[in-house]
Write a protein that holds these residues in place. Structure first.
Motif, PDB file in Angstrom:
ATOM      1  N   GLY A 188      17.580  -5.367  -9.457  1.00  0.00           N
ATOM      2  CA  GLY A 188      17.644  -4.005  -9.995  1.00  0.00           C
ATOM      3  C   GLY A 188      16.308  -3.274 -10.018  1.00  0.00           C
ATOM      4  N   LYS A 189      15.283  -3.857  -9.393  1.00  0.00           N
ATOM      5  CA  LYS A 189      13.970  -3.206  -9.349  1.00  0.00           C
ATOM      6  C   LYS A 189      13.479  -3.106  -7.912  1.00  0.00           C
ATOM      7  CE  LYS A 189      12.575  -4.540 -13.965  1.00  0.00           C
ATOM      8  NZ  LYS A 189      11.566  -5.212 -14.791  1.00  0.00           N
ATOM      9  N   ILE A 190      12.539  -2.179  -7.691  1.00  0.00           N
ATOM     10  CA  ILE A 190      12.004  -1.907  -6.357  1.00  0.00           C
ATOM     11  C   ILE A 190      10.533  -2.304  -6.309  1.00  0.00           C
ATOM     12  CG2 ILE A 190      11.496  -0.059  -4.706  1.00  0.00           C
ATOM     13  CD1 ILE A 190      14.205   0.940  -5.205  1.00  0.00           C
ATOM     14  N   LEU A 191      10.142  -2.927  -5.198  1.00  0.00           N
ATOM     15  CA  LEU A 191       8.763  -3.365  -5.010  1.00  0.00           C
ATOM     16  C   LEU A 191       7.879  -2.189  -4.602  1.00  0.00           C
ATOM     17  CD1 LEU A 191       6.680  -5.665  -4.852  1.00  0.00           C
ATOM     18  CD2 LEU A 191       7.422  -6.037  -2.485  1.00  0.00           C
ATOM     19  N   CYS A 192       6.830  -1.958  -5.381  1.00  0.00           N
ATOM     20  CA  CYS A 192       5.877  -0.880  -5.138  1.00  0.00           C
ATOM     21  C   CYS A 192       4.509  -1.518  -4.938  1.00  0.00           C
ATOM     22  CB  CYS A 192       5.827   0.051  -6.344  1.00  0.00           C
ATOM     23  SG  CYS A 192       7.445   0.555  -6.977  1.00  0.00           S
ATOM     24  N   LEU A 193       3.871  -1.238  -3.811  1.00  0.00           N
ATOM     25  CA  LEU A 193       2.583  -1.834  -3.481  1.00  0.00           C
ATOM     26  C   LEU A 193       1.460  -0.808  -3.585  1.00  0.00           C
ATOM     27  CD1 LEU A 193       3.457  -3.943  -0.293  1.00  0.00           C
ATOM     28  CD2 LEU A 193       3.500  -4.655  -2.690  1.00  0.00           C
ATOM     29  N   GLN A 194       0.333  -1.227  -4.167  1.00  0.00           N
ATOM     30  CA  GLN A 194      -0.827  -0.344  -4.275  1.00  0.00           C
ATOM     31  C   GLN A 194      -1.812  -0.629  -3.153  1.00  0.00           C
ATOM     32  OE1 GLN A 194      -3.382  -0.799  -7.723  1.00  0.00           O
ATOM     33  NE2 GLN A 194      -3.980   1.356  -7.624  1.00  0.00           N
ATOM     34  N   LYS A 195      -2.153   0.422  -2.415  1.00  0.00           N
ATOM     35  CA  LYS A 195      -3.097   0.307  -1.311  1.00  0.00           C
ATOM     36  C   LYS A 195      -4.506   0.002  -1.821  1.00  0.00           C
ATOM     37  CE  LYS A 195      -2.684   3.439   2.045  1.00  0.00           C
ATOM     38  NZ  LYS A 195      -2.204   2.685   3.186  1.00  0.00           N
ATOM     39  N   ASN A 196      -5.284  -0.636  -0.994  1.00  0.00           N
ATOM     40  CA  ASN A 196      -6.708  -0.826  -1.255  1.00  0.00           C
ATOM     41  C   ASN A 196      -7.449   0.440  -0.856  1.00  0.00           C
ATOM     42  OD1 ASN A 196      -7.493  -3.464  -2.298  1.00  0.00           O
ATOM     43  ND2 ASN A 196      -6.414  -4.273  -0.516  1.00  0.00           N
ATOM     44  N   TYR A 211      -9.265   6.947   4.328  1.00  0.00           N
ATOM     45  CA  TYR A 211      -8.980   8.271   3.768  1.00  0.00           C
ATOM     46  C   TYR A 211      -8.821   8.182   2.252  1.00  0.00           C
ATOM     47  CZ  TYR A 211      -7.876   9.003   8.682  1.00  0.00           C
ATOM     48  OH  TYR A 211      -7.935   9.048  10.050  1.00  0.00           O
ATOM     49  N   ASP A 212      -9.647   8.915   1.525  1.00  0.00           N
ATOM     50  CA  ASP A 212      -9.596   8.916   0.058  1.00  0.00           C
ATOM     51  C   ASP A 212      -8.229   9.332  -0.471  1.00  0.00           C
ATOM     52  OD1 ASP A 212     -12.219   8.136  -0.070  1.00  0.00           O
ATOM     53  OD2 ASP A 212     -13.010  10.141  -0.514  1.00  0.00           O
ATOM     54  N   TYR A 213      -7.569  10.262   0.213  1.00  0.00           N
ATOM     55  CA  TYR A 213      -6.319  10.811  -0.313  1.00  0.00           C
ATOM     56  C   TYR A 213      -5.140   9.836  -0.274  1.00  0.00           C
ATOM     57  CZ  TYR A 213      -6.034  12.066   4.675  1.00  0.00           C
ATOM     58  OH  TYR A 213      -6.060  12.048   6.048  1.00  0.00           O
ATOM     59  N   ILE A 214      -5.306   8.684   0.347  1.00  0.00           N
ATOM     60  CA  ILE A 214      -4.258   7.656   0.260  1.00  0.00           C
ATOM     61  C   ILE A 214      -4.783   6.332  -0.309  1.00  0.00           C
ATOM     62  CG2 ILE A 214      -2.677   8.618   1.982  1.00  0.00           C
ATOM     63  CD1 ILE A 214      -3.827   6.690   4.033  1.00  0.00           C
ATOM     64  N   SER A 215      -6.084   6.228  -0.520  1.00  0.00           N
ATOM     65  CA  SER A 215      -6.655   5.010  -1.115  1.00  0.00           C
ATOM     66  C   SER A 215      -6.128   4.827  -2.534  1.00  0.00           C
ATOM     67  CB  SER A 215      -8.181   5.108  -1.159  1.00  0.00           C
ATOM     68  OG  SER A 215      -8.707   5.069   0.148  1.00  0.00           O
ATOM     69  N   TYR A 216      -5.784   3.598  -2.859  1.00  0.00           N
ATOM     70  CA  TYR A 216      -5.306   3.193  -4.188  1.00  0.00           C
ATOM     71  C   TYR A 216      -3.969   3.804  -4.599  1.00  0.00           C
ATOM     72  CZ  TYR A 216     -10.086   1.494  -4.391  1.00  0.00           C
ATOM     73  OH  TYR A 216     -11.274   0.878  -4.114  1.00  0.00           O
ATOM     74  N   HIS A 230      -2.634  -5.577   0.186  1.00  0.00           N
ATOM     75  CA  HIS A 230      -2.622  -4.580  -0.885  1.00  0.00           C
ATOM     76  C   HIS A 230      -3.405  -5.053  -2.109  1.00  0.00           C
ATOM     77  CE1 HIS A 230       0.633  -3.127   1.674  1.00  0.00           C
ATOM     78  NE2 HIS A 230       0.427  -1.957   1.109  1.00  0.00           N
ATOM     79  N   LYS A 231      -3.801  -4.084  -2.932  1.00  0.00           N
ATOM     80  CA  LYS A 231      -4.580  -4.346  -4.143  1.00  0.00           C
ATOM     81  C   LYS A 231      -3.718  -4.966  -5.234  1.00  0.00           C
ATOM     82  CE  LYS A 231      -7.281  -1.722  -7.567  1.00  0.00           C
ATOM     83  NZ  LYS A 231      -8.334  -2.715  -7.739  1.00  0.00           N
ATOM     84  N   SER A 232      -2.531  -4.408  -5.442  1.00  0.00           N
ATOM     85  CA  SER A 232      -1.651  -4.898  -6.497  1.00  0.00           C
ATOM     86  C   SER A 232      -0.215  -4.485  -6.202  1.00  0.00           C
ATOM     87  CB  SER A 232      -2.088  -4.349  -7.863  1.00  0.00           C
ATOM     88  OG  SER A 232      -1.853  -2.954  -7.934  1.00  0.00           O
ATOM     89  N   PHE A 233       0.686  -4.869  -7.105  1.00  0.00           N
ATOM     90  CA  PHE A 233       2.092  -4.511  -6.949  1.00  0.00           C
ATOM     91  C   PHE A 233       2.733  -4.374  -8.324  1.00  0.00           C
ATOM     92  CE2 PHE A 233       2.286  -9.006  -7.642  1.00  0.00           C
ATOM     93  CZ  PHE A 233       3.481  -9.200  -8.347  1.00  0.00           C
ATOM     94  N   VAL A 234       3.877  -3.746  -8.341  1.00  0.00           N
ATOM     95  CA  VAL A 234       4.695  -3.663  -9.549  1.00  0.00           C
ATOM     96  C   VAL A 234       6.149  -3.539  -9.100  1.00  0.00           C
ATOM     97  CG1 VAL A 234       4.467  -1.134  -9.777  1.00  0.00           C
ATOM     98  CG2 VAL A 234       4.941  -2.527 -11.795  1.00  0.00           C
ATOM     99  N   TRP A 235       7.044  -4.157  -9.849  1.00  0.00           N
ATOM    100  CA  TRP A 235       8.487  -3.992  -9.634  1.00  0.00           C
ATOM    101  C   TRP A 235       8.956  -2.952 -10.651  1.00  0.00           C
ATOM    102  CZ3 TRP A 235      11.262  -6.347  -5.810  1.00  0.00           C
ATOM    103  CH2 TRP A 235      10.717  -7.480  -5.202  1.00  0.00           C
TER     104      TRP A 235
END
Length: 136
Positions: free
Chosen positions: A15-23, A27-32, A102-107
């Protein structure tokens, strides 16, 4: 302007979706920012083949992607490049994976997806996922 064809997996487990955080990146506008896992389509690859390869490379998940799993396409122009982003729903029976790039993740549950800061190209997918759950 450079045009890229990219794929993304909306990986759903429990019931949750995997969300990944970029390093940090070029390009600053998509970093992190957060994104769905995926990447560029290589010459000669189908979207499904590209996504299966990218998921294996990025998070060591071996998922069978089928054309009927297609969710939506997003066309987005960033300041330095344009993308066509093809997303696929990927429901998995096991949420085990390994972060490789990736830097981190959250469900997150669909209704909570806006709790993180998404890349501009992924945002239309997030909004549609939230609308779809609100309608059901």
């Amino acid at each position: 302007m450079k045009h890229l064809e990219v794929v993304a997996g909306i990986i759903e487990f429990g019931g949750k979706i995997l969300c990944l955080q970029k390093n940090a990146g070029k390009y600053d506008y998509i970093s992190y920012k957060f994104e769905f896992p995926g990447g560029k389509v290589e010459p000669g690859e189908s979207h499904c083949q590209a996504l299966m390869r990218e998921l294996n490379e990025e998070i060591a998940m071996d998922i069978k992607i089928r054309e009927q799993d297609f969710y939506m396409t997003v066309h987005h122009s960033y300041p330095d490049f344009e993308i066509a982003l093809y997303s696929f729903l990927c429901r998995v029976n096991d949420g085990t994976f390994t972060l490789k790039e990736h830097k981190s993740f959250v469900w997150l549950k669909n209704m909570d997806l806006l709790r993180v800061d998404w890349t501009a190209a992924d945002l239309p997918i997030v909004k549609k996922l939230m609308d779809d759950i609100a309608e059901s």
